[in-house]
Design a protein around this motif. Structure first.
Motif, PDB file in Angstrom:
ATOM      1  N   PRO A   5      27.455 -10.854  31.052  1.00 12.83           N
ATOM      2  CA  PRO A   5      27.871  -9.484  30.715  1.00 12.83           C
ATOM      3  C   PRO A   5      27.612  -9.114  29.264  1.00 12.83           C
ATOM      4  O   PRO A   5      27.204  -7.985  28.971  1.00 12.83           O
ATOM      5  CB  PRO A   5      29.372  -9.493  31.047  1.00 12.83           C
ATOM      6  N   GLU A   6      27.826 -10.054  28.341  1.00 14.68           N
ATOM      7  CA  GLU A   6      27.643  -9.741  26.920  1.00 14.68           C
ATOM      8  C   GLU A   6      26.167  -9.576  26.542  1.00 14.68           C
ATOM      9  O   GLU A   6      25.839  -9.097  25.457  1.00 14.68           O
ATOM     10  CB  GLU A   6      28.290 -10.811  26.038  1.00 14.68           C
ATOM     11  N   GLN A   7      25.249  -9.972  27.429  1.00 14.84           N
ATOM     12  CA  GLN A   7      23.810  -9.825  27.161  1.00 14.84           C
ATOM     13  C   GLN A   7      23.250  -8.502  27.679  1.00 14.84           C
ATOM     14  O   GLN A   7      22.121  -8.139  27.362  1.00 14.84           O
ATOM     15  CB  GLN A   7      23.038 -10.969  27.824  1.00 14.84           C
ATOM     16  N   LEU A   8      24.052  -7.786  28.478  1.00 15.49           N
ATOM     17  CA  LEU A   8      23.525  -6.610  29.166  1.00 15.49           C
ATOM     18  C   LEU A   8      23.094  -5.512  28.201  1.00 15.49           C
ATOM     19  O   LEU A   8      22.036  -4.901  28.376  1.00 15.49           O
ATOM     20  CB  LEU A   8      24.565  -6.074  30.151  1.00 15.49           C
ATOM     21  N   ALA A   9      23.900  -5.231  27.184  1.00  9.96           N
ATOM     22  CA  ALA A   9      23.584  -4.135  26.257  1.00  9.96           C
ATOM     23  C   ALA A   9      22.238  -4.360  25.582  1.00  9.96           C
ATOM     24  O   ALA A   9      21.404  -3.437  25.489  1.00  9.96           O
ATOM     25  CB  ALA A   9      24.690  -3.984  25.219  1.00  9.96           C
ATOM     26  N   THR A  10      21.988  -5.578  25.111  1.00  8.72           N
ATOM     27  CA  THR A  10      20.698  -5.886  24.481  1.00  8.72           C
ATOM     28  C   THR A  10      19.566  -5.741  25.478  1.00  8.72           C
ATOM     29  O   THR A  10      18.505  -5.182  25.159  1.00  8.72           O
ATOM     30  CB  THR A  10      20.721  -7.318  23.919  1.00  8.72           C
ATOM     31  N   HIS A  11      19.768  -6.219  26.684  1.00  6.37           N
ATOM     32  CA  HIS A  11      18.745  -6.102  27.726  1.00  6.37           C
ATOM     33  C   HIS A  11      18.393  -4.641  27.992  1.00  6.37           C
ATOM     34  O   HIS A  11      17.208  -4.279  28.089  1.00  6.37           O
ATOM     35  CB  HIS A  11      19.242  -6.773  29.011  1.00  6.37           C
ATOM     36  N   LEU A  12      19.403  -3.781  28.119  1.00  2.00           N
ATOM     37  CA  LEU A  12      19.153  -2.374  28.462  1.00  2.00           C
ATOM     38  C   LEU A  12      18.394  -1.643  27.361  1.00  2.00           C
ATOM     39  O   LEU A  12      17.646  -0.703  27.636  1.00  2.00           O
ATOM     40  CB  LEU A  12      20.478  -1.666  28.758  1.00  2.00           C
ATOM     41  N   LYS A  13      18.573  -2.068  26.114  1.00  2.00           N
ATOM     42  CA  LYS A  13      17.827  -1.454  25.012  1.00  2.00           C
ATOM     43  C   LYS A  13      16.337  -1.785  25.090  1.00  2.00           C
ATOM     44  O   LYS A  13      15.494  -1.055  24.573  1.00  2.00           O
ATOM     45  CB  LYS A  13      18.387  -1.926  23.670  1.00  2.00           C
ATOM     46  N   GLN A  14      16.015  -2.896  25.754  1.00  2.00           N
ATOM     47  CA  GLN A  14      14.622  -3.335  25.839  1.00  2.00           C
ATOM     48  C   GLN A  14      13.895  -2.742  27.031  1.00  2.00           C
ATOM     49  O   GLN A  14      12.672  -2.838  27.123  1.00  2.00           O
ATOM     50  CB  GLN A  14      14.585  -4.867  25.920  1.00  2.00           C
ATOM     51  N   GLY A  15      14.632  -2.118  27.931  1.00  2.00           N
ATOM     52  CA  GLY A  15      14.000  -1.515  29.105  1.00  2.00           C
ATOM     53  C   GLY A  15      14.763  -1.861  30.370  1.00  2.00           C
ATOM     54  O   GLY A  15      15.558  -2.803  30.403  1.00  2.00           O
ATOM     55  N   LEU A  16      14.519  -1.090  31.412  1.00  4.13           N
ATOM     56  CA  LEU A  16      15.246  -1.250  32.671  1.00  4.13           C
ATOM     57  C   LEU A  16      14.467  -2.098  33.663  1.00  4.13           C
ATOM     58  O   LEU A  16      13.243  -1.975  33.777  1.00  4.13           O
ATOM     59  CB  LEU A  16      15.523   0.121  33.295  1.00  4.13           C
ATOM     60  N   ALA A  17      15.177  -2.938  34.380  1.00  2.00           N
ATOM     61  CA  ALA A  17      14.587  -3.685  35.491  1.00  2.00           C
ATOM     62  C   ALA A  17      14.609  -2.802  36.740  1.00  2.00           C
ATOM     63  O   ALA A  17      15.400  -1.857  36.821  1.00  2.00           O
ATOM     64  CB  ALA A  17      15.379  -4.970  35.731  1.00  2.00           C
ATOM     65  N   PRO A  18      13.793  -3.081  37.734  1.00  2.00           N
ATOM     66  CA  PRO A  18      13.791  -2.254  38.953  1.00  2.00           C
ATOM     67  C   PRO A  18      14.983  -2.521  39.859  1.00  2.00           C
ATOM     68  O   PRO A  18      15.322  -1.689  40.696  1.00  2.00           O
ATOM     69  CB  PRO A  18      12.482  -2.644  39.642  1.00  2.00           C
ATOM     70  N   VAL A  19      15.634  -3.685  39.683  1.00  2.00           N
ATOM     71  CA  VAL A  19      16.745  -4.065  40.552  1.00  2.00           C
ATOM     72  C   VAL A  19      17.855  -4.695  39.715  1.00  2.00           C
ATOM     73  O   VAL A  19      17.583  -5.515  38.827  1.00  2.00           O
ATOM     74  CB  VAL A  19      16.288  -5.080  41.634  1.00  2.00           C
ATOM     75  N   TYR A  20      19.100  -4.296  40.005  1.00  2.00           N
ATOM     76  CA  TYR A  20      20.266  -4.923  39.394  1.00  2.00           C
ATOM     77  C   TYR A  20      21.249  -5.316  40.495  1.00  2.00           C
ATOM     78  O   TYR A  20      21.564  -4.502  41.370  1.00  2.00           O
ATOM     79  CB  TYR A  20      20.962  -3.978  38.405  1.00  2.00           C
ATOM     80  N   LEU A  21      21.718  -6.540  40.443  1.00  2.00           N
ATOM     81  CA  LEU A  21      22.699  -7.053  41.384  1.00  2.00           C
ATOM     82  C   LEU A  21      23.947  -7.453  40.596  1.00  2.00           C
ATOM     83  O   LEU A  21      23.913  -8.385  39.793  1.00  2.00           O
ATOM     84  CB  LEU A  21      22.134  -8.259  42.141  1.00  2.00           C
ATOM     85  N   LEU A  22      25.029  -6.721  40.811  1.00  2.00           N
ATOM     86  CA  LEU A  22      26.298  -7.015  40.155  1.00  2.00           C
ATOM     87  C   LEU A  22      27.257  -7.596  41.184  1.00  2.00           C
ATOM     88  O   LEU A  22      27.439  -7.016  42.260  1.00  2.00           O
ATOM     89  CB  LEU A  22      26.912  -5.740  39.558  1.00  2.00           C
ATOM     90  N   TRP A  23      27.859  -8.718  40.856  1.00  2.00           N
ATOM     91  CA  TRP A  23      28.780  -9.337  41.803  1.00  2.00           C
ATOM     92  C   TRP A  23      29.876 -10.082  41.055  1.00  2.00           C
ATOM     93  O   TRP A  23      29.723 -10.422  39.884  1.00  2.00           O
ATOM     94  CB  TRP A  23      28.033 -10.310  42.725  1.00  2.00           C
ATOM     95  N   GLY A  24      30.986 -10.296  41.710  1.00  2.00           N
ATOM     96  CA  GLY A  24      32.070 -11.028  41.083  1.00  2.00           C
ATOM     97  C   GLY A  24      33.407 -10.347  41.294  1.00  2.00           C
ATOM     98  O   GLY A  24      33.482  -9.182  41.696  1.00  2.00           O
ATOM     99  N   GLU A  25      34.468 -11.068  40.990  1.00  2.00           N
ATOM    100  CA  GLU A  25      35.818 -10.587  41.288  1.00  2.00           C
ATOM    101  C   GLU A  25      36.497  -9.892  40.118  1.00  2.00           C
ATOM    102  O   GLU A  25      37.572  -9.323  40.287  1.00  2.00           O
ATOM    103  CB  GLU A  25      36.688 -11.758  41.746  1.00  2.00           C
ATOM    104  N   GLU A  26      35.896  -9.924  38.913  1.00  2.00           N
ATOM    105  CA  GLU A  26      36.525  -9.255  37.780  1.00  2.00           C
ATOM    106  C   GLU A  26      36.089  -7.792  37.782  1.00  2.00           C
ATOM    107  O   GLU A  26      35.011  -7.437  37.296  1.00  2.00           O
ATOM    108  CB  GLU A  26      36.143  -9.946  36.475  1.00  2.00           C
ATOM    109  N   THR A  27      36.947  -6.936  38.324  1.00  2.00           N
ATOM    110  CA  THR A  27      36.600  -5.537  38.583  1.00  2.00           C
ATOM    111  C   THR A  27      36.182  -4.799  37.325  1.00  2.00           C
ATOM    112  O   THR A  27      35.203  -4.049  37.333  1.00  2.00           O
ATOM    113  CB  THR A  27      37.793  -4.812  39.238  1.00  2.00           C
ATOM    114  N   LEU A  28      36.912  -4.961  36.229  1.00  2.00           N
ATOM    115  CA  LEU A  28      36.607  -4.220  35.003  1.00  2.00           C
ATOM    116  C   LEU A  28      35.223  -4.569  34.478  1.00  2.00           C
ATOM    117  O   LEU A  28      34.454  -3.684  34.087  1.00  2.00           O
ATOM    118  CB  LEU A  28      37.660  -4.507  33.941  1.00  2.00           C
ATOM    119  N   VAL A  29      34.872  -5.846  34.476  1.00  2.00           N
ATOM    120  CA  VAL A  29      33.561  -6.277  33.974  1.00  2.00           C
ATOM    121  C   VAL A  29      32.452  -5.670  34.830  1.00  2.00           C
ATOM    122  O   VAL A  29      31.461  -5.138  34.305  1.00  2.00           O
ATOM    123  CB  VAL A  29      33.467  -7.813  33.969  1.00  2.00           C
TER     124      VAL A  29
END
Length: 344
Positions: A5-29
């Motif tokens: 999760p903490e890497q996402l912001a840097t990744h998004l600044k570099q460009g978008l991927a065609p697919v994102y899969l979000l999973w897990g039990e921590e709802t807020l994250v």
């Protein structure tokens, strides 16, 4: 590709991927990661958004049809697929795998699941989505990690905090990330750009006059309209800013809208309150509110709180305290119009 999760912001600044899969039990994250992806997509010109709820009886052919259809006016688009169970079944597995073999142009696929067991993460559809884009796990944050998580969130809110202050917050929220986020938001409103020490945090936590807005929220949710009006009048007389009152209501409305959506799609009240980690001493009032209003009402309440925010900022006409009174009464389930205790 896997991201934390903490890497996402840097990744998004570099460009978008065609697919994102979000999973897990921590709802807020998971929720905040999805919000960040949607915001980056909108900034990148992804105008259209189509949402699919893959529950029992879902026609997986709809995903293929959406992938092959041209977006209206040829705009970039988001296809958002929600799989609460994390079990797409044989038909869903085939549809998702087929999608990754021929990725449609100018289209971002956002797949959101709940908790996935190890066997589900070894499934063909999971591997296909991960290989085609990015997977991000919303793992629970344990007690050892929580102070660091709170410290990072305080920093993003423009606050500098001493270690003792961070530890005090961590002990107060007892592992509840949503509660931690709410505490950080409160502190950011009280001390914008400020330095936090343990004394300031203790003062904020124990300042009942200043934080009686949270008592107001529970009063409204419990359906006590007249009492809520008297509390609003008291807050106004004490000089509490309407932005703080509206923030507290809006924060609660966002959670209730998400819980209302889950109820509308078949989850039990007990399961929803458990998944959203509603504190035991608040389960009764939250349950009353969710039984009083259905999902469309929560959407409407959020729109009204957004309008109140514009009024407070001078971007719309009106008296914010009058609007807060009417919103509180409607949330409490009482008719509009007052005969006593109306704020000035």
């Amino acid at each position: 590709m896997q991201l934390r999760p903490e890497q996402l912001a840097t990744h998004l600044k570099q460009g978008l991927a065609p697919v994102y899969l979000l999973w897990g039990e921590e709802t807020l994250v998971a929720q905040e990661a999805a919000d960040a992806i949607r915001a980056a997509a909108r900034a990148g010109g992804y105008v259209d958004r189509e949402v699919f709820h893959a529950e029992s009886g879902f026609d997986w052919g709809r995903l293929g049809e959406a992938a092959s259809a041209l977006s209206l006016f040829a705009d970039r688009r988001i296809l958002e697929l929600r799989i609460p169970s994390g079990k797409p079944g044989d038909a869903g597995s085939k549809a998702l795998t087929a999608y990754t073999r021929s990725l449609p142009p100018d289209t971002l696929l956002l797949v959101i699941c709940g908790k996935l067991e190890a066997a589900q993460r070894r499934a063909k559809w999971f591997k296909a989505l991960e290989d085609a884009g990015v997977s991000l796990a919303a793992w629970p944050i344990d007690g050892r990690q929580l102070p660091r998580w709170i410290g990072q969130r305080l920093q993003r809110a423009g606050l500098t905090a001493e270690p003792e202050a961070v530890q005090m917050l961590a002990e107060r929220v007892e592992g509840n990330l949503l509660a931690a986020a709410q505490e950080v938001d409160k502190l950011a409103l009280l001390y914008p750009g400020g330095q936090l020490d343990a004394a300031r945090v203790a003062e904020a936590v124990s300042d009942s006059a200043r934080f009686d807005v949270f008592g107001l929220v529970d009063t409204v949710l419990a359906g006590q309209g007249e009492r809520a009006v008297r509390m609003l009048a008291g807050l106004q007389q004490e000089g509490v800013e309407p932005v703080l009152v509206n923030w507290a209501l809006t924060r609660e409305l966002r959670s209730l809208e998400a819980m209302g959506w889950a109820l509308a799609h078949g989850e039990s009240l007990a399961a929803v309150q458990g998944r959203f980690r509603v504190w035991k001493n608040r389960q009764a009032v939250i349950g009353q509110a969710l039984q009083r209003h259905r999902l469309p009402a929560w959407y409407g309440f959020l729109r009204r709180s957004a309008r109140i925010d514009r009024i407070i900022k001078g971007q719309a006409a009106g008296n914010p305290w009058d609007e807060l009174v009417q919103l509180a009464l409607d949330l409490a389930g009482r008719p509009l119009g007052l005969t006593e205790g109306k704020t000035a």
